[in-house]
Design an enzyme around this catalytic site. Structure first.
Site, PDB file in Angstrom:
ATOM      1  N   TYR A   1      74.917   6.323 139.520  1.00 20.02           N
ATOM      2  CA  TYR A   1      75.296   4.930 139.796  1.00 20.02           C
ATOM      3  C   TYR A   1      74.692   4.468 141.136  1.00 20.02           C
ATOM      4  O   TYR A   1      74.100   3.394 141.216  1.00 20.02           O
ATOM      5  CB  TYR A   1      76.832   4.766 139.804  1.00 20.02           C
TER       6      TYR A   1
ATOM      7  N   ARG B   1      84.200   3.776 152.407  1.00 18.91           N
ATOM      8  CA  ARG B   1      84.897   2.883 153.334  1.00 18.91           C
ATOM      9  C   ARG B   1      85.754   1.849 152.609  1.00 18.91           C
ATOM     10  O   ARG B   1      86.833   1.486 153.053  1.00 18.91           O
ATOM     11  CB  ARG B   1      83.838   2.175 154.210  1.00 18.91           C
TER      12      ARG B   1
ATOM     13  N   ARG C   1      88.415  -2.151 141.091  1.00 16.30           N
ATOM     14  CA  ARG C   1      87.075  -1.559 140.994  1.00 16.30           C
ATOM     15  C   ARG C   1      87.206  -0.071 141.254  1.00 16.30           C
ATOM     16  O   ARG C   1      87.882   0.331 142.186  1.00 16.30           O
ATOM     17  CB  ARG C   1      86.133  -2.162 142.034  1.00 16.30           C
TER      18      ARG C   1
ATOM     19  N   PHE D   1      63.868  -1.330 160.987  1.00 16.96           N
ATOM     20  CA  PHE D   1      64.473  -1.905 159.785  1.00 16.96           C
ATOM     21  C   PHE D   1      65.205  -0.820 158.969  1.00 16.96           C
ATOM     22  O   PHE D   1      66.301  -1.041 158.456  1.00 16.96           O
ATOM     23  CB  PHE D   1      63.376  -2.571 158.949  1.00 16.96           C
TER      24      PHE D   1
HETATM   25  C1  IN0 Z   1      69.174  -2.747 151.967  1.00 18.37           C
HETATM   26  C2  IN0 Z   1      69.476  -1.663 152.948  1.00 18.37           C
HETATM   27  C3  IN0 Z   1      68.268  -0.899 153.454  1.00 18.37           C
HETATM   28  C4  IN0 Z   1      67.631  -1.249 154.605  1.00 18.37           C
HETATM   29  C5  IN0 Z   1      66.532  -0.494 155.064  1.00 18.37           C
HETATM   30  C6  IN0 Z   1      66.072   0.590 154.385  1.00 18.37           C
HETATM   31  C7  IN0 Z   1      66.689   0.979 153.199  1.00 18.37           C
HETATM   32  C8  IN0 Z   1      66.228   2.080 152.466  1.00 18.37           C
HETATM   33  C9  IN0 Z   1      66.862   2.463 151.319  1.00 18.37           C
HETATM   34  C10 IN0 Z   1      67.917   1.723 150.819  1.00 18.37           C
HETATM   35  C11 IN0 Z   1      68.408   0.639 151.518  1.00 18.37           C
HETATM   36  C12 IN0 Z   1      67.809   0.231 152.707  1.00 18.37           C
HETATM   37  O1  IN0 Z   1      70.231  -2.112 154.070  1.00 18.37           O
HETATM   38  C13 IN0 Z   1      71.242  -3.068 153.870  1.00 18.37           C
HETATM   39  C14 IN0 Z   1      72.054  -3.204 155.149  1.00 18.37           C
HETATM   40  C15 IN0 Z   1      73.045  -4.364 155.083  1.00 18.37           C
HETATM   41  O2  IN0 Z   1      72.928  -5.248 154.312  1.00 18.37           O
HETATM   42  N1  IN0 Z   1      74.071  -4.308 155.915  1.00 18.37           N
HETATM   43  C16 IN0 Z   1      75.154  -5.259 155.936  1.00 18.37           C
HETATM   44  C17 IN0 Z   1      76.426  -4.553 156.225  1.00 18.37           C
HETATM   45  C18 IN0 Z   1      77.222  -4.269 155.024  1.00 18.37           C
HETATM   46  O3  IN0 Z   1      78.171  -3.496 155.156  1.00 18.37           O
HETATM   47  O4  IN0 Z   1      76.964  -4.848 153.954  1.00 18.37           O
HETATM   48  C19 IN0 Z   1      75.008  -6.229 157.055  1.00 18.37           C
HETATM   49  O5  IN0 Z   1      75.577  -7.330 156.926  1.00 18.37           O
HETATM   50  O6  IN0 Z   1      74.358  -5.914 158.048  1.00 18.37           O
HETATM   51  C20 IN0 Z   1      72.099  -2.761 152.677  1.00 18.37           C
HETATM   52  O7  IN0 Z   1      73.279  -2.446 152.830  1.00 18.37           O
HETATM   53  N2  IN0 Z   1      71.568  -2.887 151.421  1.00 18.37           N
HETATM   54  C21 IN0 Z   1      70.233  -3.297 151.207  1.00 18.37           C
HETATM   55  C22 IN0 Z   1      69.961  -4.268 150.246  1.00 18.37           C
HETATM   56  C23 IN0 Z   1      68.674  -4.730 150.067  1.00 18.37           C
HETATM   57  C24 IN0 Z   1      67.653  -4.205 150.850  1.00 18.37           C
HETATM   58 CL1  IN0 Z   1      66.067  -4.805 150.652  1.00 18.37          CL
HETATM   59  C25 IN0 Z   1      67.888  -3.227 151.809  1.00 18.37           C
HETATM   60  C26 IN0 Z   1      72.449  -2.737 150.243  1.00 18.37           C
HETATM   61  C27 IN0 Z   1      72.458  -1.336 149.549  1.00 18.37           C
HETATM   62  C28 IN0 Z   1      73.341  -1.445 148.324  1.00 18.37           C
HETATM   63  C29 IN0 Z   1      73.044  -0.267 150.451  1.00 18.37           C
HETATM   64  C30 IN0 Z   1      71.071  -0.916 149.129  1.00 18.37           C
END
Ligand code: IN0
Length: 435
Positions: free
Chosen positions: A165, A212, A222, A282
């Site tokens: 998942y 968390r 969920r 990043f």
């Molecule tokens: C992310 C990821 C992310 C960033 C950088 C490298 C990555 C490599 C592999 C996978 C994910 C990667 O980062 C974000 C961070 C984020 O959104 N943080 C939130 C805090 C929160 O708790 O939601 C904030 O407001 O700062 C991330 O969580 N995801 C994400 C989504 C799209 C992209 Cl392009 C990159 C979501 C997830 C589900 C963890 C992949």
């Protein structure tokens, strides 16, 4: 807010001007302006991280993020009829090529519903991207949509399901990102082949979120914690957040935290292979935050009754640094995590006569350029002398033993720069670096 928090917050606000101000400077299309506004609305802090990316990648990642956020909003929506939801998820990637497409069927509680209502602006900008970027984004959206559809009707039974998942919803994000980095020419070909490491990057973030958010998720119906794991500790998933089963809940929590922590070596391996500084930040910032979060969650009963969050100041501090996070910040977080893992779960000292040592452990930082003196005092030296028949006042065997021990400590603990003995004790000086 305490004074330090006020100062950090003000510095943060000064450094990160409003979206409008920044976009004016960019003189870009009105659709791209809308995209950046949506990005800012959905995640203020992550938007700042994306804005710092190399110009070649910034818009690409912004669009990639919004496309995935759109898909995620559909998955998250509990008001949609299952059959319809599955269909939207599975065909979402096709919509990226339909100019003007948008989605207005989100439930009233979906925060990101406006993004889907105005999704045509994301599509316009998606179609402005180079074909190589479009191909990666569409392919990942397709695979993710399929996986999400599968899990709308399938439960997360086993740890294997949990990994699968998380692969669909987050691991794929990492795999796609690696391909985008290489397509931009900013990273040499190679990193996109490390699919297992890219996957782990996403798995660690997603598992940390799932751990968390257990309290909120159970209340909202969920179920993301694998049944195989929680059923070892409680009979009903609802018992996880029931006060009566707090100990069982925390044991289960710790089991999942340790599972998530196992991804960290892959995370470090991946990060160490990144060349571009902006890509490194990043990638490393969300990982640093996740490490701080998992550290906070480990053995923390509060997780079972509220949504624990790392302090805003801590998050801001990570974001604030221009070349953030430096290796040092990252290493320090790992250090704290390691100490927590040992302290909270390590069986070695628990219930032993050395348990009292815990009371002396602190995680307080030492000011830069500060010498630390560690004083090792003899324990029951009188009895030890009597047992070995040491001569008074100075027995050569005893002195040699002390010197030998002191030397061993010097060679084992590399932080020590100087050591001296006096009477029956030795003192060690270490040098603290600005970590
Ligand atoms: C992310 C990821 C992310 C960033 C950088 C490298 C990555 C490599 C592999 C996978 C994910 C990667 O980062 C974000 C961070 C984020 O959104 N943080 C939130 C805090 C929160 O708790 O939601 C904030 O407001 O700062 C991330 O969580 N995801 C994400 C989504 C799209 C992209 Cl392009 C990159 C979501 C997830 C589900 C963890 C992949």
């Amino acid at each position: 807010m305490n004074p330090e928090e006020v100062v950090t917050s003000v510095l943060y606000l000064l450094r990160h001007a409003s979206a409008e101000e920044k976009i004016q400077k960019l003189k870009c299309s009105s659709e791209l302006i809308r995209c950046y506004q949506y990005l800012e609305q959905t995640s203020r802090s992550f938007a700042a991280v994306i804005q710092e990316l190399h110009p070649e990648l910034k818009d690409v990642i912004c669009i990639y993020y919004l496309v995935l956020r759109g898909l995620d909003t559909v998955e998250d929506d509990m008001t949609l009829e299952i059959k319809y939801k599955k269909e939207v998820l599975e065909t979402f990637y096709e919509k990226l090529y339909i100019r003007g497409w948008s989605f207005a069927d989100s439930g009233p509680n979906e925060e990101d519903a406006p993004l889907l209502i105005e999704f045509d602006v994301v599509i316009t900008e998606f179609l402005n991207l180079k074909k190589e970027y479009q191909d990666v984004i569409a392919k990942i959206t397709r695979e993710m949509g399929m996986g999400m559809s599968k899990y709308t009707t399938k439960k997360v039974n086993t740890v294997e399901d949990w990994n699968e998942y998380c692969h669909y919803v987050a691991g794929l994000v990492g795999i796609g990102l690696s391909q985008l980095f290489v397509a931009s020419g900013l990273e040499p070909s190679g990193i996109e082949k490390l699919e297992a490491l890219s996957n782990s990057m996403g798995l660690f973030l997603q598992k940390t979120n799932i751990i968390r958010d257990v309290f909120e998720d159970v209340i909202d119906d969920r179920r993301f914690w694998p049944i195989e794991v929680w059923s070892k500790h409680v009979n009903l998933v609802g018992d996880l957040i029931n006060d009566k089963y707090l100990t069982q809940g925390v044991n289960c929590l710790n089991e999942l935290c340790l599972n998530a922590i196992e991804h960290i070596p892959d995370v470090l391996d991946y990060l160490s292979q990144i060349h571009d500084r902006t890509i490194f930040s990043f990638c490393a910032i969300p990982q640093t935050m996740a490490i701080a979060t998992i550290t906070l969650c480990l053995n923390n009963p509060k997780v079972m009754s509220e949504n624990v969050k790392i302090r805003k100041t801590e998050a801001i501090r990570v974001m604030k640094q221009k070349i953030a996070p430096t290796d040092a910040v990252f290493l320090k977080k790992l250090d704290i995590l390691e100490k927590n893992v040992q302290l909270k779960t390590g069986p070695s000292m628990a219930n032993s006569k050395y348990e009292y040592v815990r009371g002396f452990e602190t995680f307080e930082a030492v000011l830069p350029m500060t010498f630390m003196v560690v004083r090792l005092d003899g324990q029951n030296f009188t009895k030890f002398s009597a047992d070995h028949g040491f001569e008074k006042p100075n027995d050569i065997k005893a002195l040699e033993l002390m010197n030998f021990c002191a030397q061993r400590i010097m060679s084992k603990v590399s932080d020590i720069i100087f050591s001296y003995g006096q009477s029956d004790e030795y003192r060690y000086k270490t040098f603290s670096f600005d970590l």
